[in-house]
Every structure is written in structure tokens, then in C-alpha cells.
Design a protein around this motif. Structure first.
Motif, PDB file in Angstrom:
ATOM      1  N   PRO A 135     -23.910 -78.937  48.761  1.00  7.83           N
ATOM      2  CA  PRO A 135     -23.566 -79.952  49.685  1.00  7.83           C
ATOM      3  C   PRO A 135     -22.343 -80.676  49.082  1.00  7.83           C
ATOM      4  O   PRO A 135     -22.131 -80.809  48.044  1.00  7.83           O
ATOM      5  CB  PRO A 135     -24.885 -80.966  49.868  1.00  7.83           C
ATOM      6  CG  PRO A 135     -25.596 -80.555  48.781  1.00  7.83           C
ATOM      7  CD  PRO A 135     -25.330 -79.103  48.072  1.00  7.83           C
ATOM      8  N   GLU A 136     -21.643 -81.359  50.119  1.00  3.71           N
ATOM      9  CA  GLU A 136     -20.756 -82.344  49.863  1.00  3.71           C
ATOM     10  C   GLU A 136     -21.452 -83.560  48.786  1.00  3.71           C
ATOM     11  O   GLU A 136     -22.785 -83.715  49.275  1.00  3.71           O
ATOM     12  CB  GLU A 136     -20.221 -83.078  50.988  1.00  3.71           C
ATOM     13  CG  GLU A 136     -19.235 -82.278  51.951  1.00  3.71           C
ATOM     14  CD  GLU A 136     -17.937 -82.053  51.528  1.00  3.71           C
ATOM     15  OE1 GLU A 136     -17.493 -82.938  50.674  1.00  3.71           O
ATOM     16  OE2 GLU A 136     -17.385 -80.987  51.683  1.00  3.71           O
ATOM     17  N   GLY A 137     -20.681 -84.010  47.961  1.00  4.23           N
ATOM     18  CA  GLY A 137     -21.275 -85.023  46.984  1.00  4.23           C
ATOM     19  C   GLY A 137     -21.844 -84.385  45.681  1.00  4.23           C
ATOM     20  O   GLY A 137     -22.539 -85.202  45.016  1.00  4.23           O
ATOM     21  N   VAL A 138     -21.911 -83.179  45.596  1.00  2.00           N
ATOM     22  CA  VAL A 138     -22.454 -82.522  44.502  1.00  2.00           C
ATOM     23  C   VAL A 138     -21.237 -81.727  43.777  1.00  2.00           C
ATOM     24  O   VAL A 138     -20.959 -80.685  44.634  1.00  2.00           O
ATOM     25  CB  VAL A 138     -23.679 -81.624  44.535  1.00  2.00           C
ATOM     26  CG1 VAL A 138     -23.906 -80.856  43.398  1.00  2.00           C
ATOM     27  CG2 VAL A 138     -24.844 -82.469  45.167  1.00  2.00           C
ATOM     28  N   THR A 139     -20.394 -82.130  42.799  1.00  2.00           N
ATOM     29  CA  THR A 139     -19.451 -81.401  42.147  1.00  2.00           C
ATOM     30  C   THR A 139     -19.984 -80.083  41.586  1.00  2.00           C
ATOM     31  O   THR A 139     -21.232 -79.876  41.209  1.00  2.00           O
ATOM     32  CB  THR A 139     -18.817 -82.134  41.057  1.00  2.00           C
ATOM     33  OG1 THR A 139     -20.100 -82.416  39.951  1.00  2.00           O
ATOM     34  CG2 THR A 139     -18.621 -83.590  41.315  1.00  2.00           C
ATOM     35  N   PRO A 145     -25.423 -76.807  36.297  1.00  2.00           N
ATOM     36  CA  PRO A 145     -26.758 -76.915  35.752  1.00  2.00           C
ATOM     37  C   PRO A 145     -28.072 -77.046  36.555  1.00  2.00           C
ATOM     38  O   PRO A 145     -29.102 -76.709  36.204  1.00  2.00           O
ATOM     39  CB  PRO A 145     -26.506 -78.168  34.836  1.00  2.00           C
ATOM     40  CG  PRO A 145     -25.343 -78.250  34.474  1.00  2.00           C
ATOM     41  CD  PRO A 145     -24.689 -77.695  35.717  1.00  2.00           C
ATOM     42  N   LEU A 146     -27.827 -77.704  37.761  1.00  2.00           N
ATOM     43  CA  LEU A 146     -28.948 -77.857  38.646  1.00  2.00           C
ATOM     44  C   LEU A 146     -29.315 -76.463  39.245  1.00  2.00           C
ATOM     45  O   LEU A 146     -30.488 -76.062  39.660  1.00  2.00           O
ATOM     46  CB  LEU A 146     -28.471 -78.688  39.958  1.00  2.00           C
ATOM     47  CG  LEU A 146     -28.021 -80.146  39.561  1.00  2.00           C
ATOM     48  CD1 LEU A 146     -27.376 -80.831  40.669  1.00  2.00           C
ATOM     49  CD2 LEU A 146     -29.292 -80.793  39.077  1.00  2.00           C
ATOM     50  N   THR A 147     -28.489 -75.588  39.177  1.00  2.00           N
ATOM     51  CA  THR A 147     -28.598 -74.072  39.926  1.00  2.00           C
ATOM     52  C   THR A 147     -30.002 -73.466  39.137  1.00  2.00           C
ATOM     53  O   THR A 147     -30.615 -72.586  39.337  1.00  2.00           O
ATOM     54  CB  THR A 147     -27.612 -73.347  39.981  1.00  2.00           C
ATOM     55  OG1 THR A 147     -26.659 -73.911  40.630  1.00  2.00           O
ATOM     56  CG2 THR A 147     -27.728 -71.979  40.455  1.00  2.00           C
ATOM     57  N   CYS A 148     -30.043 -73.652  37.795  1.00  2.00           N
ATOM     58  CA  CYS A 148     -31.189 -73.206  36.914  1.00  2.00           C
ATOM     59  C   CYS A 148     -31.820 -74.154  36.245  1.00  2.00           C
ATOM     60  O   CYS A 148     -33.234 -74.503  36.481  1.00  2.00           O
ATOM     61  CB  CYS A 148     -31.061 -72.190  35.968  1.00  2.00           C
ATOM     62  SG  CYS A 148     -32.459 -71.492  35.039  1.00  2.00           S
ATOM     63  N   GLU A 296     -33.340 -78.711  47.744  1.00  2.00           N
ATOM     64  CA  GLU A 296     -34.036 -79.994  47.664  1.00  2.00           C
ATOM     65  C   GLU A 296     -33.172 -80.879  46.299  1.00  2.00           C
ATOM     66  O   GLU A 296     -32.971 -82.136  46.274  1.00  2.00           O
ATOM     67  CB  GLU A 296     -35.503 -80.114  47.414  1.00  2.00           C
ATOM     68  CG  GLU A 296     -36.151 -79.661  48.672  1.00  2.00           C
ATOM     69  CD  GLU A 296     -37.705 -79.503  48.761  1.00  2.00           C
ATOM     70  OE1 GLU A 296     -38.293 -79.850  47.829  1.00  2.00           O
ATOM     71  OE2 GLU A 296     -38.091 -78.550  49.372  1.00  2.00           O
ATOM     72  N   VAL A 297     -33.102 -79.857  45.272  1.00  2.00           N
ATOM     73  CA  VAL A 297     -32.552 -80.313  44.297  1.00  2.00           C
ATOM     74  C   VAL A 297     -31.028 -80.891  44.277  1.00  2.00           C
ATOM     75  O   VAL A 297     -30.773 -81.982  43.771  1.00  2.00           O
ATOM     76  CB  VAL A 297     -32.446 -79.408  43.052  1.00  2.00           C
ATOM     77  CG1 VAL A 297     -31.562 -79.473  41.984  1.00  2.00           C
ATOM     78  CG2 VAL A 297     -33.835 -79.198  42.506  1.00  2.00           C
ATOM     79  N   PHE A 298     -30.426 -80.306  45.060  1.00  2.00           N
ATOM     80  CA  PHE A 298     -28.939 -80.676  45.463  1.00  2.00           C
ATOM     81  C   PHE A 298     -28.951 -81.810  46.311  1.00  2.00           C
ATOM     82  O   PHE A 298     -28.282 -82.831  46.064  1.00  2.00           O
ATOM     83  CB  PHE A 298     -28.296 -79.601  46.338  1.00  2.00           C
ATOM     84  CG  PHE A 298     -27.780 -78.441  45.450  1.00  2.00           C
ATOM     85  CD1 PHE A 298     -27.198 -78.443  44.195  1.00  2.00           C
ATOM     86  CD2 PHE A 298     -27.727 -76.941  45.893  1.00  2.00           C
ATOM     87  CE1 PHE A 298     -26.745 -77.526  43.192  1.00  2.00           C
ATOM     88  CE2 PHE A 298     -27.148 -75.853  45.130  1.00  2.00           C
ATOM     89  CZ  PHE A 298     -26.595 -76.256  44.002  1.00  2.00           C
ATOM     90  N   ARG A 299     -29.812 -82.007  47.250  1.00  2.00           N
ATOM     91  CA  ARG A 299     -30.060 -83.195  48.087  1.00  2.00           C
ATOM     92  C   ARG A 299     -30.300 -84.427  47.115  1.00  2.00           C
ATOM     93  O   ARG A 299     -29.844 -85.417  47.553  1.00  2.00           O
ATOM     94  CB  ARG A 299     -31.167 -83.228  49.266  1.00  2.00           C
ATOM     95  CG  ARG A 299     -30.611 -82.160  50.305  1.00  2.00           C
ATOM     96  CD  ARG A 299     -31.427 -82.467  51.535  1.00  2.00           C
ATOM     97  NE  ARG A 299     -32.918 -82.045  51.454  1.00  2.00           N
ATOM     98  CZ  ARG A 299     -33.215 -80.797  51.767  1.00  2.00           C
ATOM     99  NH1 ARG A 299     -32.379 -79.848  52.206  1.00  2.00           N
ATOM    100  NH2 ARG A 299     -34.374 -80.457  51.909  1.00  2.00           N
ATOM    101  N   LEU A 300     -31.314 -84.245  46.412  1.00  2.00           N
ATOM    102  CA  LEU A 300     -31.655 -85.521  45.647  1.00  2.00           C
ATOM    103  C   LEU A 300     -30.527 -85.746  44.488  1.00  2.00           C
ATOM    104  O   LEU A 300     -30.076 -87.138  44.515  1.00  2.00           O
ATOM    105  CB  LEU A 300     -32.807 -84.863  44.375  1.00  2.00           C
ATOM    106  CG  LEU A 300     -34.151 -85.110  44.695  1.00  2.00           C
ATOM    107  CD1 LEU A 300     -35.048 -84.322  43.667  1.00  2.00           C
ATOM    108  CD2 LEU A 300     -34.558 -86.510  44.791  1.00  2.00           C
ATOM    109  N   HIS A 301     -29.772 -84.976  44.189  1.00  2.00           N
ATOM    110  CA  HIS A 301     -28.412 -85.146  43.256  1.00  2.00           C
ATOM    111  C   HIS A 301     -27.661 -86.120  44.032  1.00  2.00           C
ATOM    112  O   HIS A 301     -26.780 -87.058  43.520  1.00  2.00           O
ATOM    113  CB  HIS A 301     -27.808 -83.744  42.638  1.00  2.00           C
ATOM    114  CG  HIS A 301     -26.964 -84.306  41.658  1.00  2.00           C
ATOM    115  ND1 HIS A 301     -27.395 -84.810  40.381  1.00  2.00           N
ATOM    116  CD2 HIS A 301     -25.512 -84.194  41.361  1.00  2.00           C
ATOM    117  CE1 HIS A 301     -26.415 -85.204  39.663  1.00  2.00           C
ATOM    118  NE2 HIS A 301     -25.163 -84.717  40.199  1.00  2.00           N
TER     119      HIS A 301
END
Ligand code: NAD
Ligand code: ZN
Ligand code: ZN
Length: 338
Positions: A135-139, A145-148, A296-301
Motif C-alpha cells: 500500500p501507499e505509505g510503505v516504502t 523485510p516485512l515480506t518475510c 495486515e503487516v503492511f497496514r500496521l506499518h
């Protein structure tokens, strides 16, 4: 395209010029912007595990980039979308695991950077339905690193059923651990961070750990017993001995979550039956997370709830980067930037 290739389990990775792959029906071609180096990539390159990948192959399962081309029949993604290419590269979508929300246990799964070529390359093809939108807002640098590391530890905290005010020990504050301790806090846990490198413990304190234990200079089992034990212990370090220490740190009703994957020749963990029964201990294995977990991990970030700690490198330096991770010298994660 440039790619880092495992040609042999005993040789360093080779930088090669490879033809750009064509996306088949149902696939997308992604131009990689950032790609994280997970300890799993090192196990893959060394052939550490009982189920081995087949060289030559391109590792990397934290690739993030922009869809450049779509194969026939792809409607879920479009050219220009930013997506992540996680470990779960493909699952059947039909078996009982897939249908019950446990696609990570699908017996027909394909794994990015292991059974299919991964993100240590300028371009990669992937199943359009198993890439996850960033999503927008996650570089891209943070998304890698969030992907694994992110999704795996988020899932580990979920399966541990961490509840507010519970004490949670995180063994190993590396790529996975620095995120695990943040998710444990998101779920209301109070964190004990265990590592053998002082800078990693400093990082853990900065990220909110209440207690830190240096397992090189003191016995983590004794230190944690002095606190009254922990309700949950999540093991991200790569030695069987650490799993046994984590087990021995648990209070009654405790949950041991096994995530780290030591090489097969390093032995097994011993689980005492008497203590498991009398103390009502659960021993849980946890493998990555689903596409929904990653979303969910991306949304939290994006909501500012997590911080990714990583250092950028060039793919040309892949072998030096691997040495850095093995020596314990990295801050948390290394991310190859393209
Ligand atoms: P990493 O190298 O970044 O982190 C490991 C950490 O453990 C380091 O900080 C190191 O200093 C620390 N450590 C070493 N010895 C220790 C000890 N005796 N006690 C406490 N800490 C110690 O590795 P990573 O990328 O975070 O991966 C960790 C493990 O998790 C690897 O085995 C990897 O293959 C595995 N993994 C599993 C999954 C899964 O889904 N189950 C997913 C990703 C990675
Ligand atoms: Zn990984
Ligand atoms: Zn399936």
C-alpha cells in the motif's frame, strides 16, 4: 538482467547476466526495487535443510517491485502496481489447508527463491494471485523485510495467542526478531529480548523491550526464571540449544513457538515429557504467514505501528552481505537496493 545465482551448495553466489523471463499465463513480471536478505536464503544457498532446492536457482523471498508486464488471463494485478513476492509463491487454492485459511501448509506450494526463482535479480516472474499489493505509505525498502521477517513473526505472535500483560521472550533479535518484539508489543505483551550480540540488545531496548539478556555472558534460563518465567517464548535463533533454553524459560501454561530452522546436521531439540505435561506447555511450529497476514503487516506499518531497521546494499555485494549476517554484525536486516 542481473541475478545472484546459487550454482552449488559449497560455492559463493555467482552474479550472472540472465535473459528476462516471460510471464506465463497467470503470472506477472516484476521489476525489483528492493529485496531483503533472510537467513533462510543462506540456508537455501548452503543446502542446509532436508528438502533441498535444485541449483542453479535465484534466492530471495523479500522482493518488492513494480509490475512491468502481465501474462495471459491476469485480471487481479495491473502494470504499475507495487507488489511483494513472498516465500509462499504459489498454493493450490483447493486443498483443505488452502480453503481453511492455512494456505501456508498447502502440500502443493511453491516457494519463492527456493523451488522457483526469487528476488535476487533485477526482474522476477511470480504467480499474480500470490503477490501481495504494497500500500501507499510503505516504502519498497521497508516492505522488503516485512515480506518475510514481518509476516513470519506477526503470525508467530498470533499463533502464540499473546494476551495483554503476558511476558514474551524473543530469542534472536535479528531480521525476524526486531519485528517479533514489536508485534509482541502490538498484542500487549511485555518483552524479554535475548541475543548474544550487545548491539542487538541495545536495539531491542530502543524498540521497547522491558528486559534484555545476553546469552553469551549469562544464562537466559536463570535470568528469565528470576523474572518469574515467560508465558510465550518465540525462537528465531539458529541453534537447537536455544530452543531448549526457550522451553525451560516458560511458566506453567506457556507456549513455545519454533520459527528458526537450524541446519539438519545440527541435531534436534529435546522436549522433556514430564515438564510438558505437568506444566501444560504447548510446543508450536510456525511457518511464514498467509497473504492476508502480510496485508495486515503492511497496514500496521502504514499506520506507523512498526519500524523496520535495515541497511541497504548492492546485489553485487551479496556474498559479503551473507558473511555479515553469519557473523552477527548486521543491525537487523540487509536489503539489496536496485
Ligand atoms: P538473523 O541471522 O538475522 O537473526 C538471528 C539472530 O539470532 C541474530 O541476531 C543472532 O545474533 C541471534 N543469535 C545467535 N545465537 C544466539 C543465541 N545462542 N541466543 C540468542 N540469540 C542468538 O536471522 P533471521 O533472518 O532473523 O532468521 C532466523 C531463523 O528463522 C533462520 O533459521 C531462518 O531460516 C528462520 N526463518 C523461519 C521462517 C519460518 O517461517 N519459520 C521464516 C523466515 C526465517
Ligand atoms: Zn525468510
Ligand atoms: Zn492447497
Amino acid at each position: 538482467m542481473k541475478a545472484a545465482v546459487v550454482t552449488d551448495f559449497t560455492a559463493p553466489l555467482e552474479l550472472q547476466e540472465r535473459p528476462v523471463p516471460e510471464p506465463a499465463a497467470g503470472q506477472v513480471l516484476v521489476r525489483i526495487e528492493a529485496s531483503g536478505l533472510c537467513h533462510t536464503d543462506i540456508h537455501a544457498a548452503h543446502g542446509d535443510w532436508p528438502v533441498k532446492p535444485a541449483p542453479p536457482f535465484i534466492p530471495g523471498h523479500e522482493g518488492v517491485g513494480i509490475v512491468e508486464k502481465v501474462g495471459a488471463g491476469v485480471t487481479s494485478r495491473q502494470v504499475g502496481d507495487r507488489v511483494a513476492l513472498p516465500w509462499l509463491g504459489h498454493a493450490c487454492g483447493r486443498c483443505d489447508y488452502c480453503v481453511k485459511g492455512w494456505e501456508t501448509l498447502c502440500e502443493s506450494q511453491q516457494n519463492t527463491g527456493y523451488s522457483i526463482d526469487g528476488g535476487f535479480a533485477e526482474l522476477a516472474v511470480a504467480d499474480a494471485d500470490y503477490v501481495v499489493p504494497v500500500p501507499e505509505g510503505v516504502t519498497p525498502f521497508d516492505a522488503a523485510p516485512l515480506t518475510c521477517a514481518g509476516v513470519t513473526t506477526y503470525k508467530a505472535v498470533k499463533v502464540a495467542d499473546v494476551r495483554p500483560t503476558e511476558r514474551v521472550a524473543i530469542f534472536g533479535i535479528g531480521g525476524l526478531g526486531h519485528l517479533a518484539l514489536q508485534y509482541a508489543q502490538v498484542f500487549g505483551g511485555d518483552v524479554v529480548a535475548v541475543d548474544v550480540e550487545e548491539p542487538k540488545l541495545e536495539l531491542a531496548r530502543r524498540l521497547g523491550a522491558t528486559w534484555t539478556v545476553n546469552a553469551r555472558t549469562s544464562d537466559p534460563v536463570e535470568e528469565i526464571a528470576a523474572l518469574g518465567g515467560v508465558d510465550v517464548a518465540i525462537v528465531l535463533a539458529v541453534h537447537p540449544k536455544v530452543f531448549e533454553q526457550a522451553f525451560a524459560s516458560l511458566r506453567r501454561g506457556g507456549r513455545l513457538v519454533c520459527v528458526g530452522l537450524p541446519p539438519e546436521n545440527e541435531g534436534a531439540m529435546e522436549v522433556p515429557i514430564f515438564d510438558t505435561v505437568l506444566k501444560g506447555i504447548s510446543v508450536i511450529g510456525s511457518i511464514v504467514g498467509t497473504r492476508e497476514d502480510l496485508a495486515e503487516v503492511f497496514r500496521l506499518h502504514a499506520a506507523g505501528r512498526t519500524e523496520v531497521v535495515a541497511e541497504g546494499r548492492k546485489l553485487d555485494d551479496v556474498n559479503a552481505a551473507i558473511d555479515e549476517v553469519l557473523s552477527g554484525a548486521t543491525t537487523a536486516r540487509i536489503v539489496f537496493e536496485f
